[in-house]
Design a protein around this motif. Structure first.
Motif, short mmCIF file in Angstrom:
data_model
loop_
_atom_site.label_atom_id
_atom_site.label_comp_id
_atom_site.label_asym_id
_atom_site.label_seq_id
_atom_site.Cartn_x
_atom_site.Cartn_y
_atom_site.Cartn_z
N HIS A 124 -3.92 2.63 1.69
CA HIS A 124 -3.48 3.50 0.60
C HIS A 124 -3.66 4.97 0.97
O HIS A 124 -2.75 5.79 0.78
CB HIS A 124 -4.26 3.18 -0.69
CG HIS A 124 -3.89 1.87 -1.32
ND1 HIS A 124 -4.65 0.73 -1.16
CD2 HIS A 124 -2.84 1.52 -2.09
CE1 HIS A 124 -4.09 -0.26 -1.83
NE2 HIS A 124 -2.99 0.19 -2.41
N ALA A 127 0.82 -1.21 0.00
CA ALA A 127 0.00 0.00 0.00
C ALA A 127 0.86 1.26 0.00
O ALA A 127 0.49 2.26 -0.64
CB ALA A 127 -0.93 -0.01 1.20
N LYS A 138 -9.00 1.73 -3.79
CA LYS A 138 -8.07 2.20 -2.76
C LYS A 138 -8.56 1.75 -1.38
O LYS A 138 -9.73 1.91 -1.04
CB LYS A 138 -7.96 3.72 -2.79
CG LYS A 138 -7.45 4.30 -4.09
CD LYS A 138 -7.37 5.81 -4.00
CE LYS A 138 -6.89 6.41 -5.30
NZ LYS A 138 -7.86 6.26 -6.41
N PHE A 155 0.16 4.26 -4.91
CA PHE A 155 -1.20 4.76 -4.69
C PHE A 155 -2.04 4.38 -5.92
O PHE A 155 -2.01 5.06 -6.94
CB PHE A 155 -1.18 6.27 -4.48
CG PHE A 155 -2.49 6.83 -3.99
CD1 PHE A 155 -3.02 6.43 -2.77
CD2 PHE A 155 -3.18 7.77 -4.74
CE1 PHE A 155 -4.21 6.94 -2.31
CE2 PHE A 155 -4.37 8.30 -4.29
CZ PHE A 155 -4.89 7.88 -3.07
#
Length: 354
Positions: free
Chosen positions: A62, A49, A58, A53
């Motif tokens: 993240h 993570a 996500k 990005f």
């Protein structure tokens, strides 16, 4: 009280502003996750993570590492188990009951080898040094180590590195004779060697412990004994005050230093406040941890604390303040001619109250 500015109340109460509090909590969470060892089940997903990005799907990890912008490679690894509870320390410790007793014990010590180590900060840089004295040899042996900036490292780390330098000096000596004394001026560093829990910087103490174990393993002397003594700083040999030299060595960034940097950002923001100059004249140690307003008034009733805070911030029911907020027709003292009714006048000058 309702007219007092928020930043003045926050600095007196030692409460981080909301935006700093959120940032600080997020940063501490990211630090905690980043410091896990490779054996931890969260290590792999955290590393993935933080590395990238992603555009879709996500996760909270993240968002957390993207917002904190944390350099994963620079954060120290904190293991969750330092050693078995049954492990025996390869060295002993001696902490005197007082500063004077520590100096007396030092003067009575007749060990052939004595090592003095210290860590300190100079010009916002952190470093450590160790000096070995051998009886009968005029020149001491010295090692220096420069950790880096004070934003990334702490003096506690430097003290621990000083112990490692002491072990290194002993390892370089030929035909060591025991017992040997190592002198440190930081009790927390000495005591942390016997702790089973792991905190920031403890891996440095573990490195020192491993070095002493190796010395004991390689030694053929059946009288092997190394004692770490506490001695008050600047009261013993001047060897602990040798300037830092040498090149910068790359060390993992301390998690404790990262937390201290968050508080430093808050202090810099407070210095930009229009209330800073006036408040700091009343209390130059307002932002100091040990002399903070909250620590000085913790034994007082709440009503007395409120009165003190009103006087310090000048937001009190005196005509100067009431006139400024439109609650009085004049800022002057009702008992004195052409004189503003301010805190200094009320406390020290006005004959009606003095």
């Amino acid at each position: 009280m309702c007219t007092t500015t928020t930043d003045t109340l926050e600095i007196h109460a030692k409460l981080l502003p909301l935006e700093h509090q959120i940032q600080n909590l997020s940063y501490q969470a990211a630090l905690c996750l980043a410091s896990h060892p490779t054996s931890h089940p969260l290590h792999a997903p955290v590393q993935r993570a933080a590395k990238r990005f992603v555009m879709r799907h996500k996760s909270s990890l993240h968002h957390l590492f993207h917002a904190s912008e944390l350099d994963m490679e620079s954060v120290e690894t904190i293991t969750h188990s330092r050693r078995p509870p049954s492990a025996i320390s390869p060295y002993s410790i001696n902490i005197a009951n007082s500063r004077e007793q520590a100096v007396v014990n030092h003067d009575l010590n007749e060990d052939k080898y004595k090592v003095y180590c210290d860590g300190s900060g100079i010009d916002d840089m952190i470093g450590a040094t160790a000096v070995l004295y051998r009886r009968g040899r005029p020149q001491p042996c010295i090692l220096h180590y420069h950790l880096g900036s004070a934003d990334a490292h702490t003096v506690y780390e430097a003290e621990a590195v000083g112990l490692t330098l002491a072990a290194r000096l002993l390892a370089l000596e030929d035909d060591l004779t025991y017992p040997i004394s190592i002198y440190v001026d930081n009790q927390a560093t000495i005591k942390s060697g016997d702790m089973l829990s792991t905190k920031s910087g403890h891996y440095l103490i573990d490195n020192f412990r491993s070095s002493i174990k190796q010395l004991k393993k390689d030694s053929k002397d059946h009288n092997f004994k190394i004692t770490i003594h506490w001695i008050s700083g600047h009261d013993s040999e001047p060897a602990t005050e040798i300037p830092m030299q040498g090149s910068v060595a790359q060390q993992p960034i301390s998690t404790e230093a990262q937390r201290q940097e968050s508080c430093a950002r808050w202090a810099r923001q407070w210095m930009k406040s229009p209330r800073y100059a006036r408040t700091i004249r009343l209390d130059p140690h307002l932002t100091a941890a040990r002399k903070s307003f909250t620590s000085l008034v913790q034994h007082l009733p709440k009503r007395h604390i409120s009165l003190l805070l009103w006087l310090r911030t000048r937001h009190i029911s005196l005509n100067q303040h009431l006139y400024r907020i439109g609650k009085s027709i004049t800022p002057s003292c009702p008992h004195c001619v052409n004189t503003l009714e301010m805190v200094q006048h009320y406390l020290l000058i006005c004959p009606q109250y003095v």
